[in-house]
Enzyme design. Structure first.
Site, PDB file in Angstrom:
ATOM      1  N   GLU B 193      22.522   6.356  34.551  1.00 38.71           N
ATOM      2  CA  GLU B 193      21.662   5.493  33.731  1.00 38.71           C
ATOM      3  C   GLU B 193      21.853   4.002  34.011  1.00 38.71           C
ATOM      4  OE1 GLU B 193      23.296   8.119  32.408  1.00 38.71           O
ATOM      5  OE2 GLU B 193      21.689   9.358  31.608  1.00 38.71           O
ATOM      6  N   HIS B 262      24.751  12.755  20.478  1.00 43.51           N
ATOM      7  CA  HIS B 262      23.358  12.917  20.900  1.00 43.51           C
ATOM      8  C   HIS B 262      22.369  12.702  19.760  1.00 43.51           C
ATOM      9  CE1 HIS B 262      25.274  14.770  24.349  1.00 43.51           C
ATOM     10  NE2 HIS B 262      24.120  14.901  24.957  1.00 43.51           N
TER      11      HIS B 262
END
Lengths: 352, 459
Positions: B193, B262
């Site tokens: 990322e 998450h």
């Protein structure tokens, strides 16, 4: 075993500047040589002046000088074509001058004035030039590495044949995003030249104390990226290596790494106490390996220029630098309205 | 001409220092770069180098002197051929004071205006013309259509991220896009990322219009330096010369049973950053219309989606080019008793609560902000002027929430209209637990919204 020995010598021994000697001397004209002399001298005198203005309180905050490293950018700019891009870290004054940005605009940005490249809102570490394809000026160590690969990505997407010079230091070479970028640049064959300006010290920590590899460019091998080490105190060696790298990228073969071994004479920034290296080490470099002196000697010994010619260049540079300092002092501070501008664009500025 | 050498500032905070030691003496020749003196600053002992070449004509401050103010002349340097007699004429380069800017700061936030509460101008035009054909679409389909339409319209738009191409999208948002646009414009990245966000920003600097997909915004924390330092700030730092026209998108907030790492809502984080725009839509038509606007916007846009909403169906106008402007809230339900403000999935709780409250005779006005930066605070204030009560709803954490910001705006701009304190309904101040029962309690609930409304309406 041989490899191991060589490596251990390099890590424990004296800093060896003699890296790869260029086997063939590049063919260079007297005029080109004089231009490199001039461009390097401009950076040095500009930086000395910036240091002086910092001392007078006219430049604030961080100020990272490029003195000693001039041959790196001047050599690589000699290998660039119009339209090629460049991006670097916060030690960026030399890169800006070498790609032809106006010394007045750079100095006025250092003093935080309206006439600066960023209208005084960027400072020493944050300047840009759309016209000269200079994409900053980035203050977060190694952030410019994926950004540079992104510029190369855009060029490849547009199939315009341009390459991007992505400069970073030996310190940045230990950031994870460099290797994330190497991976994608190799996968996608991005026309990106990764230029590691190895000035031996990451702020105050020497390469031996911070970096497991003696030769940083060899890390590219893990990603299939070719590269080489270059003597960064020799502008002609840098230029020759730059030409190899540019040809590789322009031919569509993907990225290339140049680890340019250079040396910074001044501290990391203006407030560097310089306790991590000896005065003798710095002096030895200045006396024996100075990139500007080397070209000066070449010009004189080869009778390509007389003392008078060089004095003329010195005088011209002194005037440019003094004028930039005057401009930077006389330019007004930005209007207070500027606080509120350039936060959101109404059109894409780089296309305007 | 002889020049004075001034006491230098050797750190950003130094105002005076000790001239610890002279390394040159009167009559010495110095070259630029030679070390002239050692100076003790507030931080360290530093070496002071000569800038110009010349002969040390006179040392004005003896070594060992403490408290030497910055810019005090400490020595005089002579040029070749000058003598110490020329010292009288030495003039330091004046450190000219910055010229004062002549324009006064714009008085956007003048305190005098704080207690006046003029009714704000609010755009209440409908999102689509009356009589437009509507079709039912999921958020997932609407989002893909929005992206695909813009990619057909503009060759410079491309999408990159993990599993966006051959896998057809981890949440099937980019389904079919590889087939239509090819591998050049629908690009699978490695799981990296920080790196691909940086490459995306660089590509935007270089003239493209990237859509960077994060598989979820939780992973964008690895890339947040590029989102904020590289994308959001460059326009300002460059004095308007270049910026990052791009979209960072992906699901945000809690999904279901995926645990603490998450399940975070980043609305309040990104909302804080000047230079970013932040959309957090609820309905399918807004996903489509705001995505098209986001792609065309010349600034970096954070587009916060929600995994649970992906499969929900809504009316979407059947128009060739349907866009929704940023900074325009949508009123889903009109009412006089209380204003409920939300955005994203928070809207499901707000609307459900409003429906149940109506059965009890409490008529709530429900406002969907759609974008939280820019934020249509005018729509909130106008509604509060009517209802005199406000409840905000979001899934994110309570401290420094979007609702906190709305509360402060309403307090400053509509204080006299409030008949009760504003209540912020938020997620609980805990990391997201895995156990099903705990997870349910960690999120904001419809029951809590109903309870809050009853509190502010004193029922």
């Amino acid at each position: 075993m041989l490899n191991y020995l060589a490596r251990s010598n390099a890590r424990t021994g004296e800093m060896s500047m003699a890296t790869k000697k260029s086997t063939k001397k590049p063919n260079v004209s007297a005029d080109e040589l004089k231009a490199y002399y001039r461009d390097m001298l401009l950076i040095r005198r500009f930086e000395e002046k910036a240091g002086q203005l910092y001392g007078m309180g006219l430049i604030g905050g961080f100020c990272h000088l490029y003195i000693g490293q001039e041959a790196v950018v001047v050599g690589l700019e000699a290998a660039a074509e119009d339209g090629d891009k460049r991006i670097t870290s916060y030690r960026d004054h030399g890169h800006m001058l070498a790609c032809g940005m106006d010394p007045n605009g750079v100095m006025a940005e250092l003093t935080g004035r309206e006439g600066g490249y960023s209208k005084g809102k960027g400072g020493s570490m944050h300047m840009f030039s759309k016209e000269k394809h200079f994409y900053g000026g980035h203050g977060i160590v190694a952030a410019q590495v994926p950004l540079g690969a992104g510029l190369a990505f855009a060029d490849k997407y547009k199939e315009n044949g341009r390459v991007t010079f992505t400069y970073f230091g030996d310190g940045a070479a230990n950031q994870g995003q460099v290797y994330e970028t190497f991976n994608m640049a190799a996968l996608w064959k991005l026309p990106c030249i990764f230029v590691i300006e190895n000035n031996q010290y990451a702020m105050g920590t020497s390469q031996q104390r911070s970096t497991s590899s003696a030769e940083i460019w060899e890390r590219g091998k893990a990603f299939g990226i070719p590269g080489e080490a270059v003597d960064g105190m020799d502008v002609l060696a840098v230029k020759a290596a730059g030409e190899t790298a540019v040809a590789h990228c322009r031919a569509g073969k993907g990225p290339y790494i140049l680890e340019i071994k250079t040396y910074r004479y001044r501290g990391h920034s203006m407030s560097d106490p310089a306790k991590y290296r000896t005065r003798e080490e710095v002096q030895k470099m200045r006396d024996e390996r100075d990139p500007i002196e080397a070209v000066r000697n070449m010009l004189l010994q080869g009778k390509h220029a007389s003392e008078e010619d060089l004095k003329g260049i010195d005088k011209e540079i002194k005037k440019i630098v003094n004028d930039s300092a005057d401009f930077a002092k006389d330019s007004p501070e930005p209007a207070l309205d500027e606080l509120w501008t350039d936060i959101y664009a109404t059109e894409i500025p780089q296309e305007a | 001409m002889a020049t004075e050498i001034l006491m230098p500032a050797l750190s950003p905070t130094m105002e005076e220092g000790t001239l610890a030691k002279w390394l040159v003496k009167e009559g010495d020749t110095v070259n630029s770069g030679d070390i002239m003196a050692e100076i003790e600053t507030d931080k360290a002992t530093m070496e002071f180098e000569a800038v110009d070449e010349g002969i040390v004509g006179k040392i004005l401050i003896a070594e060992g002197t403490e408290g030497v103010k910055v810019n005090t002349p400490i020595a005089v340097l002579l040029e070749e051929g000058e003598s110490a007699d020329d010292i009288e004429s030495a003039k330091s380069e004046p450190a000219s004071a910055p010229v004062a800017a002549d324009k006064e700061q714009s008085s956007e936030t003048a305190p005098a205006a704080a207690m006046e509460h003029p009714e704000p101008q609010v755009d209440t035009s409908p999102d689509w013309p009356e009589g437009t054909t509507l079709k039912q679409q999921t958020v997932r389909e609407a989002l893909r259509d929005g992206m695909a339409e813009e990619m057909r319209r503009d060759e410079d738009v491309f999408v990159m991220g993990e599993e966006v191409a051959e896998y057809q999208g981890a949440y099937k948002i980019t389904q079919g896009m590889l087939d239509e646009f090819g591998a050049k414009r629908v690009i699978d990245t490695p799981i990296t990322e920080h790196g691909f966000a940086g490459i995306g920003v660089g590509a935007a600097f270089g003239g493209l219009k990237p859509i960077v997909e994060f598989m979820t915004f939780n992973f964008a924390m690895q890339a947040i330096d590029h989102i904020i330092n590289s994308a959001a700030k460059t326009l300002y730092m460059s004095g308007g010369q270049m910026g990052a026209p791009m979209v960072f998108r992906g699901p945000n907030g809690a999904a279901a049973r995926v645990g603490a790492q998450h399940s975070q809502d980043y609305a309040a984080w990104y909302m804080q950053v000047p230079g970013l725009k932040v959309a957090m839509p609820y309905s399918a038509s807004d996903y489509k219309g705001l995505m098209k606007t986001a792609i065309r916007d010349p600034n970096p846009v954070i587009f916060l989606e929600n995994e649970i909403l992906y499969g929900r169906s809504f009316d979407v106008p059947d128009l060739d080019d349907y866009t929704v402007p940023f900074g325009k809230a949508r009123t889903w339900r009109e009412g006089d008793d209380v204003t409920i403000v939300s955005f994203g999935i928070g809207m499901s709780y707000a609307l459900e609560a409003a429906e149940k409250l109506a059965e009890e005779g409490i008529n709530a006005e429900v406002i969907d902000l759609r974008t939280i930066r820019p934020m249509d605070t005018g729509a909130i204030i106008k509604s509060v002027m009517k209802t005199n009560r406000l409840v905000t709803v979001e899934e994110g954490w309570p401290q420094g929430s979007v609702g906190n910001y709305i509360s402060s705006v309403v307090m400053q701009e509509a204080f006299d209209y409030l008949d009760a304190p504003v209540i912020n309904c938020t997620g609980k101040d805990v990391p997201m637990p895995y156990a099903a029962n705990l997870e349910k309690h960690a999120l904001v609930t419809t029951a809590e919204v109903i309870e809050a409304v009853k509190k502010v309406t004193y029922r």
